[in-house]
Design an enzyme around this catalytic site. Structure first.
Site, PDB file in Angstrom:
ATOM      1  N   ASP A 166     -11.580  -9.372   5.555  1.00 34.94           N
ATOM      2  CA  ASP A 166     -12.864  -9.649   4.901  1.00 34.94           C
ATOM      3  C   ASP A 166     -13.298 -11.088   5.174  1.00 34.94           C
ATOM      4  OD1 ASP A 166     -12.912  -7.062   3.893  1.00 34.94           O
ATOM      5  OD2 ASP A 166     -13.445  -7.678   1.860  1.00 34.94           O
ATOM      6  N   LYS A 215       4.137 -14.940   4.350  1.00 35.17           N
ATOM      7  CA  LYS A 215       4.366 -15.933   3.307  1.00 35.17           C
ATOM      8  C   LYS A 215       5.877 -15.997   3.116  1.00 35.17           C
ATOM      9  CE  LYS A 215       3.032 -18.633  -0.139  1.00 35.17           C
ATOM     10  NZ  LYS A 215       2.259 -19.883  -0.004  1.00 35.17           N
ATOM     11  N   ASP A 248      -1.785 -18.486   3.078  1.00 34.88           N
ATOM     12  CA  ASP A 248      -2.723 -19.418   2.434  1.00 34.88           C
ATOM     13  C   ASP A 248      -3.243 -20.426   3.464  1.00 34.88           C
ATOM     14  OD1 ASP A 248      -0.119 -20.401   2.549  1.00 34.88           O
ATOM     15  OD2 ASP A 248      -0.207 -21.434   0.617  1.00 34.88           O
ATOM     16  N   TYR A 277       0.809  -1.214   0.000  1.00 35.86           N
ATOM     17  CA  TYR A 277       0.000   0.000   0.000  1.00 35.86           C
ATOM     18  C   TYR A 277       0.850   1.276   0.000  1.00 35.86           C
ATOM     19  CZ  TYR A 277      -4.483  -2.341   0.829  1.00 35.86           C
ATOM     20  OH  TYR A 277      -5.616  -3.094   0.703  1.00 35.86           O
ATOM     21  N   ASP A 309      -5.744  -6.876   4.855  1.00 38.57           N
ATOM     22  CA  ASP A 309      -6.939  -6.431   4.131  1.00 38.57           C
ATOM     23  C   ASP A 309      -7.780  -7.644   3.733  1.00 38.57           C
ATOM     24  OD1 ASP A 309      -8.644  -4.665   2.640  1.00 38.57           O
ATOM     25  OD2 ASP A 309      -7.643  -5.389   0.826  1.00 38.57           O
TER      26      ASP A 309
HETATM   27  C1  IPM Z   1     -10.393  -1.528   3.658  1.00 33.79           C
HETATM   28  C2  IPM Z   1     -10.598  -1.164   2.227  1.00 33.79           C
HETATM   29  C3  IPM Z   1      -9.493  -0.208   1.810  1.00 33.79           C
HETATM   30  C4  IPM Z   1      -8.181  -0.975   1.942  1.00 33.79           C
HETATM   31  C5  IPM Z   1      -9.606   0.387   0.414  1.00 33.79           C
HETATM   32  C6  IPM Z   1     -10.963   0.992   0.169  1.00 33.79           C
HETATM   33  C7  IPM Z   1      -8.504   1.382   0.165  1.00 33.79           C
HETATM   34  O1  IPM Z   1     -10.650  -2.301   1.436  1.00 33.79           O
HETATM   35  O2  IPM Z   1     -10.362  -0.619   4.507  1.00 33.79           O
HETATM   36  O3  IPM Z   1     -10.242  -2.716   3.953  1.00 33.79           O
HETATM   37  O4  IPM Z   1      -7.791  -1.711   1.039  1.00 33.79           O
HETATM   38  O5  IPM Z   1      -7.550  -0.814   2.976  1.00 33.79           O
HETATM   39 MN    MN Z   2     -10.593  -4.152   2.584  1.00 31.85          MN
END
Ligand code: IPM
Ligand code: MN
Length: 367
Positions: free
Chosen positions: A265, A205, A237, A155, A261
């Protein structure tokens, strides 16, 4: 302010609100951001009154709509104002028609860099009444926190494109990992692990990313040892497989920016989805305000329908109160969300607002 090490504005305390007061910048943003943060604000105001501290909200218009109508992403004057806040509550940014990267790099990542928000704290907890994506796990097995490094790695913005559009086109993205950056992130994670079960797992990794992985592994090992912890390790993984198959093995996960990130999720899916997932972009050194936001985006498809789930925003506000030094108020919010979920989540945002406020006033009344 009288709470010690926070950049303070004691003179802003509303009269009669007690001795603790916080100025919170509110960035409602786009889509469902305004709807869910309005509920979070109501809940914060309710616990502030019950717990005897003051909150002054200052709202700023930023995001996709603002960009489309003004061309501004993060004006210097607004950033200066945000720096003065004790904390920032962000709804979501994103509007169809804004090119990819404009708001992500220009606003979200810029805030993370400018305010040195080097930890992204993402708890995943299966709450009562919620069915996670893998139904067979008991709630006790799904309660972990991802500590995501938030300013470096892939990032950082290093890389480039040459010969754009030609057959010889080449694009690179470089992952930047500094010893200092890794160390401060792992130090935060180790402190958190010590306050929780003492279990800290590095996810990376290092069998393939031998340079960054080696740095992370050595530094994390050193920091964990200093904290008296045994560092566990999983390749990213394998960590995905374990999170789905045997999540009880995780308590605090520390990992780099992109892995965090992605894993967060997955953590959200395992514990009820993005609607209930909170996050805190923390500056643990407190040299500036931290930013709290639900993990879900602006969800333009349901914006304005009154159906947005504010749980992620309210839980983010709980993280904010905890960071500000109001752990009891934070616990009140956290418990109210669990109670509302446990008694059958309302179908509408306003139903949530009513149910949360009823739960909070019952808590206050019972004290
Ligand atoms: C998150 C989002 C952000 C990230 C994006 C929107 C820049 O996916 O906060 O997880 O990748 O950090
Ligand atoms: Mn995200």
């Amino acid at each position: 302010m009288t709470t010690g090490d926070h950049a303070g504005t004691a003179d802003l305390a509303p009269s009669g609100a007690g001795t603790r007061a916080y100025t919170i910048a509110h960035l409602p943003g786009d889509g469902i951001g305004p709807e869910v943060t309005e509920v979070a604000r109501d809940c914060v105001d309710a616990v502030a009154a019950a717990r005897g501290f003051g909150v002054e909200w200052r709202s700023y218009s930023l995001g996709g709509q603002h960009y489309l109508s003004t061309g501004e992403v993060l004006p210097a004057g607004v950033l200066d104002e945000l720096r003065k806040a004790d904390a920032i509550l962000l709804g979501a940014v994103g509007t169809p028609g804004v090119p990819p990267g404009v708001l992500e790099r220009g606003l979200l990542l810029r805030l993370r860099a400018e305010l040195d928000l080097y930890v992204n704290l993402r708890p995943s907890k299966l709450r009562p009444g919620v069915i996670g994506a893998v139904g067979r796990h008991p709630a006790a097995d799904l309660d972990f926190v991802i500590v995501r490094e938030n300013t470096e790695g892939l990032y950082a913005g290093a890389g480039g494109t040459v010969h754009r559009g030609a057959a010889s086109e080449c694009a690179t993205e470089e992952s930047l990992n500094t010893r200092a950056g890794v160390e401060r992130c792992v130090r935060y994670a180790a402190g958190l692990a010590s306050r929780r079960g003492g279990r800290l797992t590095l996810v990376h990794k290092d069998n393939v990313l031998v340079h960054a992985g080696d740095l992370w592994r050595r530094v994390a090992g050193e920091v964990a040892a200093q904290a008296g912890l045994t560092l566990e390790y999983a390749h990213v993984d394998a960590a995905c497989l374990y999170l789905v198959d045997d999540p009880a093995r995780f308590d605090v996960i520390v990992t780099d920016n992109l892995f965090g990130d992605i894993l967060s999720d997955l953590g959200a899916a395992l514990t009820g989805g993005l609607g209930v997932a909170p996050s805190g972009n923390l500056n643990p050194d407190r040299s500036g305000p931290s930013v709290f936001e639900p993990v879900h985006g602006s969800a333009p498809d349901i914006a304005g329908t009154g159906r947005a789930n504010p749980a992620g925003a309210v839980l983010s506000a709980a993280l904010m109160l905890d960071h500000l030094g109001e752990p009891q108020a934070a616990a009140d919010l956290d418990a109210a969300v669990s109670e509302v979920l446990g008694s059958g989540a309302p179908a509408t945002t306003s139903g949530w607002d009513d149910a949360l406020r009823a739960a909070l006033s019952a808590t206050a009344g019972a004290r």
